[in-house]
Write a protein that holds these residues in place. Structure first.
Motif, PDB file in Angstrom:
ATOM      1  N   ASP A 249       0.883  -1.191   0.032  1.00 53.79           N
ATOM      2  CA  ASP A 249      -0.234   0.237  -0.526  1.00 53.79           C
ATOM      3  C   ASP A 249       0.744   0.925  -0.157  1.00 53.79           C
ATOM      4  O   ASP A 249       1.994   1.280   0.148  1.00 53.79           O
ATOM      5  N   ALA A 250       0.140   2.274   0.628  1.00 52.90           N
ATOM      6  CA  ALA A 250       0.570   3.702   0.131  1.00 52.90           C
ATOM      7  C   ALA A 250       2.064   3.949   1.255  1.00 52.90           C
ATOM      8  O   ALA A 250       3.594   4.481   1.193  1.00 52.90           O
ATOM      9  N   ASP A 251       2.046   3.118   2.297  1.00 51.97           N
ATOM     10  CA  ASP A 251       2.640   2.689   3.507  1.00 51.97           C
ATOM     11  C   ASP A 251       3.701   2.036   2.653  1.00 51.97           C
ATOM     12  O   ASP A 251       4.578   1.578   4.290  1.00 51.97           O
ATOM     13  N   ASP A 252       3.923   1.259   2.303  1.00 49.36           N
ATOM     14  CA  ASP A 252       4.823   0.181   1.766  1.00 49.36           C
ATOM     15  C   ASP A 252       4.825  -1.089   2.511  1.00 49.36           C
ATOM     16  O   ASP A 252       5.351  -1.981   2.994  1.00 49.36           O
ATOM     17  N   ARG A 253       3.509  -0.992   3.276  1.00 48.45           N
ATOM     18  CA  ARG A 253       3.208  -2.529   3.871  1.00 48.45           C
ATOM     19  C   ARG A 253       1.978  -3.497   3.270  1.00 48.45           C
ATOM     20  O   ARG A 253       1.522  -2.820   2.529  1.00 48.45           O
ATOM     21  N   LEU A 254       2.474  -4.764   3.028  1.00 49.65           N
ATOM     22  CA  LEU A 254       1.855  -5.708   2.612  1.00 49.65           C
ATOM     23  C   LEU A 254       1.060  -6.138   2.526  1.00 49.65           C
ATOM     24  O   LEU A 254       0.139  -6.475   3.465  1.00 49.65           O
ATOM     25  N   VAL A 255      -0.205  -6.098   1.757  1.00 44.54           N
ATOM     26  CA  VAL A 255      -1.285  -6.277   1.309  1.00 44.54           C
ATOM     27  C   VAL A 255      -1.869  -7.443   0.656  1.00 44.54           C
ATOM     28  O   VAL A 255      -2.954  -7.467   0.192  1.00 44.54           O
ATOM     29  N   GLY A 256      -0.783  -8.351  -0.258  1.00 45.89           N
ATOM     30  CA  GLY A 256      -1.380  -9.357  -1.196  1.00 45.89           C
ATOM     31  C   GLY A 256       0.040  -9.684  -1.919  1.00 45.89           C
ATOM     32  O   GLY A 256       0.941  -9.307  -1.761  1.00 45.89           O
ATOM     33  N   VAL A 257      -0.389 -10.321  -3.265  1.00 42.07           N
ATOM     34  CA  VAL A 257       0.907 -11.148  -4.019  1.00 42.07           C
ATOM     35  C   VAL A 257      -0.111 -11.172  -4.999  1.00 42.07           C
ATOM     36  O   VAL A 257      -1.205 -11.529  -4.988  1.00 42.07           O
ATOM     37  N   ILE A 258       0.398 -10.525  -5.920  1.00 38.63           N
ATOM     38  CA  ILE A 258       0.050 -11.884  -7.397  1.00 38.63           C
ATOM     39  C   ILE A 258       1.231 -12.487  -7.804  1.00 38.63           C
ATOM     40  O   ILE A 258       1.938 -12.155  -7.891  1.00 38.63           O
ATOM     41  N   THR A 259       0.442 -13.331  -8.483  1.00 37.72           N
ATOM     42  CA  THR A 259       1.073 -14.887  -8.876  1.00 37.72           C
ATOM     43  C   THR A 259       1.289 -14.500 -10.571  1.00 37.72           C
ATOM     44  O   THR A 259       0.174 -13.779 -11.381  1.00 37.72           O
ATOM     45  N   ILE A 260       1.940 -15.678 -11.110  1.00 41.87           N
ATOM     46  CA  ILE A 260       2.391 -15.490 -13.069  1.00 41.87           C
ATOM     47  C   ILE A 260       0.905 -15.463 -13.184  1.00 41.87           C
ATOM     48  O   ILE A 260       0.434 -15.553 -14.996  1.00 41.87           O
ATOM     49  N   ASP A 261      -0.192 -16.780 -13.091  1.00 44.81           N
ATOM     50  CA  ASP A 261      -1.027 -17.146 -14.058  1.00 44.81           C
ATOM     51  C   ASP A 261      -1.978 -15.850 -14.137  1.00 44.81           C
ATOM     52  O   ASP A 261      -2.086 -15.785 -15.484  1.00 44.81           O
ATOM     53  N   ASP A 262      -2.302 -14.550 -13.026  1.00 40.74           N
ATOM     54  CA  ASP A 262      -3.036 -14.368 -13.362  1.00 40.74           C
ATOM     55  C   ASP A 262      -2.374 -13.045 -14.314  1.00 40.74           C
ATOM     56  O   ASP A 262      -2.765 -11.918 -14.862  1.00 40.74           O
ATOM     57  N   ALA A 263      -1.455 -12.531 -14.148  1.00 36.86           N
ATOM     58  CA  ALA A 263       0.093 -11.764 -14.658  1.00 36.86           C
ATOM     59  C   ALA A 263      -0.330 -12.111 -16.156  1.00 36.86           C
ATOM     60  O   ALA A 263      -0.333 -10.991 -17.294  1.00 36.86           O
ATOM     61  N   MET A 264      -0.201 -13.488 -16.886  1.00 40.09           N
ATOM     62  CA  MET A 264      -0.272 -14.072 -17.911  1.00 40.09           C
ATOM     63  C   MET A 264      -1.260 -13.755 -18.454  1.00 40.09           C
ATOM     64  O   MET A 264      -1.793 -13.940 -20.105  1.00 40.09           O
ATOM     65  N   ALA A 265      -2.601 -14.112 -17.833  1.00 34.56           N
ATOM     66  CA  ALA A 265      -4.014 -13.276 -18.368  1.00 34.56           C
ATOM     67  C   ALA A 265      -4.206 -12.514 -18.575  1.00 34.56           C
ATOM     68  O   ALA A 265      -4.578 -12.338 -19.963  1.00 34.56           O
ATOM     69  N   VAL A 266      -3.741 -11.718 -18.053  1.00 34.16           N
ATOM     70  CA  VAL A 266      -3.685 -10.263 -17.884  1.00 34.16           C
ATOM     71  C   VAL A 266      -3.224  -9.819 -19.202  1.00 34.16           C
ATOM     72  O   VAL A 266      -3.127  -9.146 -20.190  1.00 34.16           O
ATOM     73  N   LEU A 267      -1.797 -10.114 -19.669  1.00 35.47           N
ATOM     74  CA  LEU A 267      -0.812 -10.202 -20.728  1.00 35.47           C
ATOM     75  C   LEU A 267      -1.502 -10.688 -21.827  1.00 35.47           C
ATOM     76  O   LEU A 267      -1.757 -10.367 -23.231  1.00 35.47           O
ATOM     77  N   ASP A 268      -2.335 -11.645 -21.928  1.00 40.38           N
ATOM     78  CA  ASP A 268      -3.040 -12.482 -23.060  1.00 40.38           C
ATOM     79  C   ASP A 268      -4.055 -11.344 -23.564  1.00 40.38           C
ATOM     80  O   ASP A 268      -4.407 -11.354 -24.106  1.00 40.38           O
ATOM     81  N   ASP A 269      -4.938 -10.793 -22.172  1.00 45.87           N
ATOM     82  CA  ASP A 269      -5.893 -10.000 -22.901  1.00 45.87           C
ATOM     83  C   ASP A 269      -5.593  -8.805 -23.088  1.00 45.87           C
ATOM     84  O   ASP A 269      -5.995  -8.624 -24.487  1.00 45.87           O
ATOM     85  N   GLU A 270      -4.127  -8.199 -23.311  1.00 48.75           N
ATOM     86  CA  GLU A 270      -3.688  -6.927 -23.634  1.00 48.75           C
ATOM     87  C   GLU A 270      -3.142  -7.912 -25.385  1.00 48.75           C
ATOM     88  O   GLU A 270      -3.758  -6.493 -25.856  1.00 48.75           O
ATOM     89  N   HIS A 271      -2.996  -8.524 -25.457  1.00 52.44           N
ATOM     90  CA  HIS A 271      -2.504  -9.309 -26.915  1.00 52.44           C
ATOM     91  C   HIS A 271      -4.028  -9.512 -27.583  1.00 52.44           C
ATOM     92  O   HIS A 271      -3.884  -8.741 -28.705  1.00 52.44           O
ATOM     93  N   GLU A 272      -5.013  -9.868 -26.833  1.00 61.06           N
ATOM     94  CA  GLU A 272      -5.906  -9.942 -27.922  1.00 61.06           C
ATOM     95  C   GLU A 272      -6.845  -8.765 -28.123  1.00 61.06           C
ATOM     96  O   GLU A 272      -7.043  -8.309 -29.308  1.00 61.06           O
ATOM     97  N   GLU A 273      -6.255  -8.182 -26.901  1.00 57.95           N
ATOM     98  CA  GLU A 273      -7.431  -6.160 -27.302  1.00 57.95           C
ATOM     99  C   GLU A 273      -6.970  -5.486 -28.515  1.00 57.95           C
ATOM    100  O   GLU A 273      -7.640  -5.091 -29.758  1.00 57.95           O
ATOM    101  N   ASP A 274      -5.148  -5.706 -28.321  1.00 56.22           N
ATOM    102  CA  ASP A 274      -4.493  -5.349 -29.917  1.00 56.22           C
ATOM    103  C   ASP A 274      -4.722  -5.737 -31.377  1.00 56.22           C
ATOM    104  O   ASP A 274      -4.908  -5.357 -31.772  1.00 56.22           O
ATOM    105  N   ILE A 275      -5.184  -7.687 -31.107  1.00 53.10           N
ATOM    106  CA  ILE A 275      -5.675  -7.770 -32.557  1.00 53.10           C
ATOM    107  C   ILE A 275      -6.389  -7.136 -33.362  1.00 53.10           C
ATOM    108  O   ILE A 275      -6.896  -7.162 -33.802  1.00 53.10           O
ATOM    109  N   LEU A 276      -7.687  -7.145 -31.284  1.00 53.14           N
ATOM    110  CA  LEU A 276      -9.114  -7.120 -32.157  1.00 53.14           C
ATOM    111  C   LEU A 276      -9.235  -5.725 -32.826  1.00 53.14           C
ATOM    112  O   LEU A 276      -9.559  -4.827 -33.590  1.00 53.14           O
ATOM    113  N   LEU A 277      -8.284  -4.490 -31.881  1.00 50.06           N
ATOM    114  CA  LEU A 277      -8.685  -2.960 -32.660  1.00 50.06           C
ATOM    115  C   LEU A 277      -7.544  -2.590 -33.789  1.00 50.06           C
ATOM    116  O   LEU A 277      -8.580  -2.193 -34.113  1.00 50.06           O
TER     117      LEU A 277
END
Length: 462
Positions: A249-277
């Protein structure tokens, strides 16, 4: 490698045949109204495969499947569904079934499911969650959409920075029922819950019990702010080969974690969006949409393309007299425009991808522009010779060959420049370069191509 190719192709064919066979069995069980058989067939499938089945069948068949089997649906199936289909499936499920389905999901998956629900349905799902999990989901929903806070999961494995390997292993064994289903790092925190490093499970198991955890931390450690855009998060994962990253958070305290599966899903969505656009298709478009919905989504960009085509036609209209006197020009005009359009699309695709991956920046943009210009001129020279000879043989006129050769060089050079400069300019204006670049580049190549070809013809031939 050559010996493996037929075997790989055979395995792929077998897999396709198996999927078709399973689909046929499911449809037969549905036609027979055999709910028990349907349940048995779905129990043998991975949630992603069940999601594929629901996406591939028609609306009426999908509703029938949900009536016979929907009460046994798993939350992971909902997570795997395309967003458009997911909304339809969720609407068809009773509140009690939906609430039960999400209980075993991680908090990030629950957020992904409930964020687009109607308020009453959202409340029904949240009411079914344990108090702590509900609080975590509500907190995540308070963060901006498409931010790290929405993407992260609250289930995090932490350890004090002064612990040893043995202490960490003992802790994991005691707390095994409270651990996330999947995790890759133990995050080390100081007394203020600020993450200071992380240790992979492999390093943990390979080290002696007396080893301090801080001695085996990974050099790849970094954190992201909770309000960072998810596209930036995905870029970090891809750029630095991360497996997971703590969110602070804004005070540098741990609030969660992001794992590679979610990050790659975002990357895949970004690529798909670019192709469609790039194709002028709305990103919300789906194979499950009706013909009317699909037509409405595509209509605006077709209208824009019509306007640009009229603009190109107005250029041609200025040279009606030239075309009437030299009919061969009407035959050759589409070649010049088509070659320019293809060359522009090649440069455009490279540019949009490079912008998305942050490879094309202010520090190297002019070098890339210069390279593309040289490429355009070289290709123009090659096809100028080819088309000059074609025109000479076809129409028996060396001057027509000269005209189309010069027009080819000009248009391919301009196409290469437009393919780079248009998306770069749009990106600096804050407009998604994939959204409108294709239309602008095509307009430039058509207008310049026709003007150069017909203009040169009016000077040289008339």
């Amino acid at each position: 490698m050559a010996d493996e190719t037929p075997e790989a192709a055979s395995r792929e064919d077998d897999s396709d045949a198996l999927r078709r066979e399973r689909m046929q069995e499911i449809l037969l069980a549905l036609d027979a109204g055999d709910g028990a058989r349907l349940g048995h067939l779905f129990d043998q499938l991975h949630p992603a495969d069940i999601a594929d089945v629901l996406e591939q069948v028609g609306d009426r068949t999908r509703q029938q499947l949900l009536r016979f089997w929907g009460r046994d649906i798993d939350g992971e199936v909902l997570s795997e569904l395309d967003e458009g289909i997911r909304a339809e499936v969720i609407d068809a499920l009773p509140d009690s079934v939906l609430s039960e389905a999400v209980l075993d999901l991680e908090s990030d998956d629950i957020v992904d499911l409930v964020e687009d629900l109607e308020e009453d349905r959202k409340e029904a799902v949240l009411d079914a969650l344990p108090a702590a999990e509900r609080l975590a989901v509500e907190r995540a929903l308070s963060y901006p959409e498409y931010s790290a806070g929405r993407l992260m999961q609250r289930e995090v494995v932490t350890a004090p920075e002064h612990w040893t390997v043995g202490q960490a292993i003992d802790f994991l064994r005691v707390e095994d029922k409270e651990l996330p289903d999947q995790f890759y790092h133990i995050i080390l925190v100081d007394p203020t819950m600020t993450p200071v490093g992380y240790v992979t499970l492999g390093k943990l198991l390979a080290s002696r019990r007396s080893t301090p955890l801080r001695d085996i931390t990974e050099h790849s450690f970094r954190t992201v702010r909770v309000d960072l855009e998810e596209s930036e998060v995905a870029y970090l994962f891809n750029q630095y080969h991360l497996i997971s990253v703590p969110v602070v958070d804004a005070d540098d305290r741990l609030v969660g974690v992001i794992t590679i599966d979610d990050a790659m899903a975002v990357l895949d969505d970004e690529h798909e969006e670019d192709i469609l656009l790039l194709a002028g298709v709305a990103e919300e478009s789906s194979l499950s949409d009706s013909a009317t919905e699909t037509a409405k989504l595509r209509l605006p960009w077709l209208a824009v393309n019509l306007a640009t085509a009229i603009l190109a036609s107005l250029v041609i209209a200025q040279f009606e007299g030239v075309i009437e006197k030299v009919v061969a020009l009407a035959v050759l005009m589409p070649i010049v425009a088509s070659m320019g359009g293809n060359a522009g699309t090649q440069s455009l695709t490279v540019a949009v991808r490079a912008i998305a991956t942050k490879d094309l920046t202010g520090s190297n943009v002019w070098r890339v522009v210069g390279r593309e210009l040289v490429v355009g001129i070289l290709n123009g020279l090659v096809f100028a010779v080819v088309m000059g000879l074609v025109a000479l043989v076809w129409f028996g006129s060396s001057m027509i060959g000269v005209v189309i050769a010069l027009a080819m060089i000009v248009n391919l050079a301009v196409a290469a420049l437009a393919g780079i400069l248009v998306p770069v300019t749009l990106e600096r204006m804050g407009v998604d370069p994939a959204l409108a670049s294709g239309t602008f580049v095509t307009t430039v190549t058509d207008v310049v191509g026709f003007f150069a070809f017909l203009g040169l013809a009016s000077v040289v031939l008339i």
